[in-house]
Structure formats: structure tokens, C-alpha cells
Motif scaffolding. Structure first.
Motif, PDB file in Angstrom:
ATOM      1  N   TYR A  19     -16.173 -16.290 -33.643  1.00 39.41           N
ATOM      2  CA  TYR A  19     -17.164 -15.072 -33.951  1.00 39.41           C
ATOM      3  C   TYR A  19     -18.990 -15.477 -32.842  1.00 39.41           C
ATOM      4  O   TYR A  19     -19.601 -16.509 -32.920  1.00 39.41           O
TER       5      TYR A  19
ATOM      6  N   ASP B  21     -12.570 -21.662 -35.893  1.00 41.84           N
ATOM      7  CA  ASP B  21     -13.545 -21.472 -36.178  1.00 41.84           C
ATOM      8  C   ASP B  21     -14.274 -22.092 -38.026  1.00 41.84           C
ATOM      9  O   ASP B  21     -14.886 -21.524 -38.138  1.00 41.84           O
ATOM     10  N   GLU B  22     -13.183 -22.633 -38.431  1.00 41.89           N
ATOM     11  CA  GLU B  22     -13.087 -22.362 -39.758  1.00 41.89           C
ATOM     12  C   GLU B  22     -13.936 -24.599 -40.040  1.00 41.89           C
ATOM     13  O   GLU B  22     -14.797 -24.234 -41.310  1.00 41.89           O
TER      14      GLU B  22
ATOM     15  N   ASP C 107     -16.821 -27.843 -43.183  1.00 43.66           N
ATOM     16  CA  ASP C 107     -16.548 -26.233 -43.180  1.00 43.66           C
ATOM     17  C   ASP C 107     -17.246 -25.539 -43.815  1.00 43.66           C
ATOM     18  O   ASP C 107     -18.427 -25.215 -43.677  1.00 43.66           O
ATOM     19  N   ILE C 108     -17.072 -24.449 -42.314  1.00 40.81           N
ATOM     20  CA  ILE C 108     -18.414 -23.399 -42.095  1.00 40.81           C
ATOM     21  C   ILE C 108     -18.282 -22.427 -42.929  1.00 40.81           C
ATOM     22  O   ILE C 108     -19.741 -22.349 -43.487  1.00 40.81           O
ATOM     23  N   ASN C 109     -17.157 -22.327 -43.576  1.00 37.18           N
ATOM     24  CA  ASN C 109     -17.442 -20.683 -44.728  1.00 37.18           C
ATOM     25  C   ASN C 109     -17.821 -21.088 -45.652  1.00 37.18           C
ATOM     26  O   ASN C 109     -18.494 -20.600 -46.032  1.00 37.18           O
ATOM     27  N   THR C 110     -17.794 -21.946 -45.835  1.00 42.53           N
ATOM     28  CA  THR C 110     -18.829 -22.760 -48.288  1.00 42.53           C
ATOM     29  C   THR C 110     -19.501 -23.856 -47.597  1.00 42.53           C
ATOM     30  O   THR C 110     -20.686 -23.887 -48.300  1.00 42.53           O
TER      31      THR C 110
END
Length: 495
Positions: free
Chosen positions: A213, A265-266, A281-284
Motif C-alpha cells: 500500500y 504490510d501486516e 497489527d496494522i489492520n486492527t
């Protein structure tokens, strides 16, 4: 001071002819402050080998035996041209041979390591070597962002950290001492995006772009603030009006010094002035874990590998560099490698085969990323200062390394295969006695023999600058065109 058949010179000066009372023409040296190269290891051998007509150096005569020893020393410690090229070749000749699909006869006789004639990179590297060899002085250009207006205020940026964009060759992000994050097109020198400090960020010490991203990056400041930005939403900031920051704030990490995102990227890891490393954690947006007591002293830098999303390395002032694997719950490191001084930083080679480790006062080594074995000691001379913090990165993929330290105004370029010195880039200001230091540096991931250096004067309240260096083109600067805060190239060793 040295003498040739044509006149007397110094490493940092020039001479003019004068007439003596007896009418015999004499040469008077116009003095200048001494070059730091005079204190370098193997300086005398380098000068003798580089100037075949040299007769006297530092008031000592040069014998034929001195010249023979100098040749041997030069071939051991220095590169005359990049990629072990034995002689200069014209760019036209290389292009012609590329079109004819032939290679140089001297390469067949002296086949350089890592530059096989059937390599896809052969002609590209040949052109690079030819351009570096034909460049008298490297091009040194300060990245100018002056004149940018935010609202009614004319901004003067004070960079503290910077990173090239991973996929757009024209973009670079830098964080400032005032907590701002700026994305600039370093080719056109136009501000692409700008985010003010918003009152929460202190000095930006950590920056890392996401790879999958590429419009997103994470910025961390020394007060522990961590934010994820998306530059697609920053364009209104360039106008300086009606700006609403689009970011996500993670939980703080106290006294932050380093941030790095993994290959997918996680996840990202954070270190600081503690013995701990935090995993996010990048997503959460949640902090998944804090790994305690990974070192005996604080951890300066933490880096994920480029391709393995669970592998990361840490470097600490406890003199250890450690490799960790998240799949094994990082209680015990995969291996530990020890330096003789405190480690300032560590980074993976672009292909993850090696670790480049930089310890205090120019202790720079290359290790195997498999087991931590010492593969190469670059043997850069130490200054004796315990505060001379050294940082090193790869350039031209993993072919060369660049290294600079905060007590010195020199960036050294060495072959990552042999350790031999290609060239030194020495920087100084116009103002007499202006001391400066290398604060950080990066090799340009898209352009061979290009780099950027974050440098600053040592005097209080002086501004820092990002300096772009191109070894393949010569400087065309005029000293009158620069102010006191700009850096000029001094004597270069090699090339």
C-alpha cells in the motif's frame, strides 16, 4: 605537502609561481586547512599509487620500492574504478559493444567478481563504472524545500529522518524536528504532501513506507506517538487551507527510536530507549505483544527482513546484534553476533543474504543473515570518540555500502564484496571552521551511485539539510551560488 616534476601541491590547496631574489622561479604554496584524508589509514600509499610522478610526499622522498609497495597496498585496500574495473573506458565504447553484444577484452583477462559478462546487469554496471570514472567531483546538491507556504506561514523545515519511497523513484518522505511529515518530489523539489505536527508529535525519529500500500507510511516520534498516514488524503494540505488530517493513531511506545514494517504490510515493530520491542497489527491497530528484555541495554534499531515477514533483527548498545523469528515466539534469538562497541544500527541487504552492522566509531561489518558469521570487516579507521555514532546502508543493491558518522563530515563508499574503498565524499560548509556531521544517509534504491545524506552543522540552532549526491556526474557549482548552510564537496579519496 607533495612534489612532482611539475610543481608542489597539497592535498587541500594549490600553488603559484613566484620569483626569488636570485631570479630563480620558486613555487609558493597557498595554504588551506588540512584535509581529513591526511589522517586516513594507507593515505601515503594511496597518494603514491595515484600520482605516478610524485617525488616527495610530506617532505619524505619517494623511492622505487615505495612505489612498488604502494601499488600492492592500493590493490588491496582501494578500488580504482567500480566493479574492479582495471582501466577507464569511454561510454561510447560500452554502448557500441552492448549493441554488438560483445564485452571488453580486458574483462575477459581480468574477470571481475560479480560482474560476469553474461550478466543481465553487465552493461548497466559498465556504464556506471565509466561514468564514475569520468566524474572529477561528485555532484552534490542540497534538496531545496524553501519557499513553501502553509496557510499564511512560510515554512522552514528541519529534517530529522527520511526514507525514499519504495516504488515511486521521485518521492521521498522526511520527518522534522518539529513533528511534521513531508513528502517531496526530490527530482522537481516540489512538496507533494504535507502534514503539520498537529500539536501532538515531537521530533520524528521513525519513518517507514508500506510496500503493498505505497500511499501509506508510519511515522513515530520521540514522545512515543505512532501514526499511520495515507498520502492520498494529504493533497489539501499542500494548499494549507481547510486541512483535516487523515491518520490512524496506534498506542504509544515510550521513548521511541525506530519503526519498521514487515514484508506483507501486516505487522510492524517498534524499539526505543528500553530493552523491549513492541509488535503491532496494522489492520486492527492493536499492540499484539511487547517482548521484554531482548537485550541488556536499550535497542537502537529494529528491522524486519525484506522478504520473510516473521524475521527481524535488533541492534543494541550492549554490543549485540540478534536475529529473531516470530514463529518461534522470540524468547531466544536465532543467533547473536557481538561487536567490540555498542551497536548503532543494523539492516538487511536487499536480498536478505547479509546483515550490515554499524557500531560506535566506524566499526562496520557484514554478517551472514543465516547464522551471524562474520563475512567482512570494512576496517574503517576509528577516531577514538565514544560518541561517534556510525550508520551504514547498502547502495547499488548490495554491491556497495555507504557509511557515515556523527563526529565526522565524511561518507565512505566501500565494495560490499571485498571491503575495498571506492571513494570518500567529504562535505564542508563555506564558512571557515564550520563543523558538520552526518546524521543519517540512504542509498537511492532506483539509481546506481546515488545517495542522500542528512547532514547538519554542529553549532546550536543550525538547520539540517538533505544532500543529494550523484557520483556519476560532476559538480558544476560556483561557491558564490551557495550560502553558509550549504555543503560543498572537499577532497575525495578514490575514483
Amino acid at each position: 605537502m607533495f612534489s612532482t616534476e611539475n610543481g608542489d601541491f597539497s592535498a587541500r590547496g594549490f600553488y603559484r609561481r613566484t620569483s626569488s631574489v636570485s631570479g630563480v622561479e620558486r613555487k609558493k604554496y597557498l595554504s588551506h586547512h588540512p584535509s581529513p584524508i591526511c589522517f586516513e589509514k594507507n593515505y601515503r600509499d594511496y597518494m603514491i599509487a595515484s600520482l605516478p610522478q610524485l617525488q616527495v610526499l610530506d617532505n619524505l622522498p619517494i623511492s622505487n620500492r615505495d612505489k612498488e609497495n604502494a601499488k600492492l597496498s592500493f590493490s588491496k585496500y582501494f578500488e580504482y574504478l567500480p566493479y574492479k574495473r582495471p582501466c577507464k573506458e569511454s561510454i561510447v565504447s560500452i554502448l557500441r559493444k552492448r549493441e554488438l553484444n560483445t564485452s571488453c577484452s580486458h574483462v575477459r583477462k581480468h574477470k571481475p567478481s560479480g560482474l560476469q559478462t553474461n550478466s543481465a546487469y553487465y552493461h548497466t554496471r559498465s556504464l556506471g563504472a565509466a561514468k564514475v570514472g569520468s566524474s572529477t567531483w561528485p555532484s552534490v546538491h542540497p534538496l531545496s524545500t524553501s519557499g513553501y507556504v502553509y496557510g499564511d506561514e512560510k515554512k522552514i523545515f528541519r529534517p530529522r529522518q527520511f526514507e525514499y519511497h519504495p516504488s515511486d523513484s521521485g518521492l521521498m518522505a522526511f520527518g522534522t524536528l518539529d513533528g511534521e511529515v513531508v513528502v517531496v518530489n526530490h527530482e522537481s523539489e516540489k512538496i507533494f504532501s504535507y502534514v503539520p505536527s498537529l500539536g501532538a508529535m515531537n521530533s520524528i525519529l521513525g519513518l517507514c513506507w508500506l510496500k503493498k500500500y505505497p500511499s501509506r507510511l508510519i511515522a513515530g516520534s520521540d514522545n512515543g506517538s505512532l501514526r499511520l498516514y495515507d498520502i492520498k488524503h494529504w493533497q489539501s494540505a499542500v494548499t494549507g487551507r481547510n486541512f483535516s488530517a487523515n491518520y490512524f493513531a496506534f498506542d504509544d511506545f515510550d521513548q521511541l527510536t525506530s519503526v519498521h514494517v514487515n514484508a506483507t504490510d501486516e505487522l510492524f515493530v517498534v524499539s526505543g530507549y528500553s530493552k523491549n520491542v513492541a509488535l503491532y497489527d496494522i489492520n486492527t491497530g492493536k499492540c499484539l505483544n511487547v517482548f521484554s528484555d531482548m537485550h541488556h541495554q536499550h535497542i537502537n534499531v529494529v528491522k524486519f527482513s525484506n522478504y520473510s515477514p516473521s524475521i527481524f533483527a535488533t541492534s543494541s548498545f550492549d554490543q549485540d546484534v540478534k536475529m529473531w523469528d516470530l514463529r518461534q515466539r522470540p524468547i531466544q534469538p536465532c543467533f547473536t553476533a557481538t561487536s567490540s562497541r555498542g551497536n548503532v544500527m543494523v539492516c538487511f541487504s536487499p536480498d536478505d543474504l547479509y546483515l550490515l552492522v554499524s557500531a560506535v566509531d566506524n566499526e562496520v561489518k557484514q554478517l551472514s543473515a543465516v547464522d551471524g558469521r562474520l563475512l567482512l570487516d570494512f576496517q574503517i579507521a576509528s577516531t577514538g570518540s565514544s560518541q561517534n555514532y556510525t550508520r551504514s546502508y547498502y547502495m547499488n543493491g548490495r554491491d556497495y555500502i555507504i557509511s557515515g558518522s556523527c563526529d565526522e563530515n565524511v561518507v565512505r563508499i566501500c565494495c560490499a564484496r571485498t571491503g575495498r574503498r571506492l571513494r570518500d565524499i567529504s562535505l564542508e560548509g563555506r564558512r571557515s571552521g564550520a563543523s558538520m556531521f552526518v546524521q543519517s544517509l540512504r542509498g537511492d534504491p532506483f539509481r546506481d551511485f546515488n545517495m542522500s545524506i542528512l547532514a547538519a552543522y554542529m553549532r546550536p540552532n543550525s538547520k539540517s539539510e538533505i544532500i543529494k549526491v550523484n557520483l556519476m556526474t560532476s559538480s558544476n557549482y560556483s561557491s558564490d551560488a551557495f550560502d553558509d548552510e550549504i555543503f560543498l564537496p572537499a577532497f575525495s579519496m578514490g575514483g
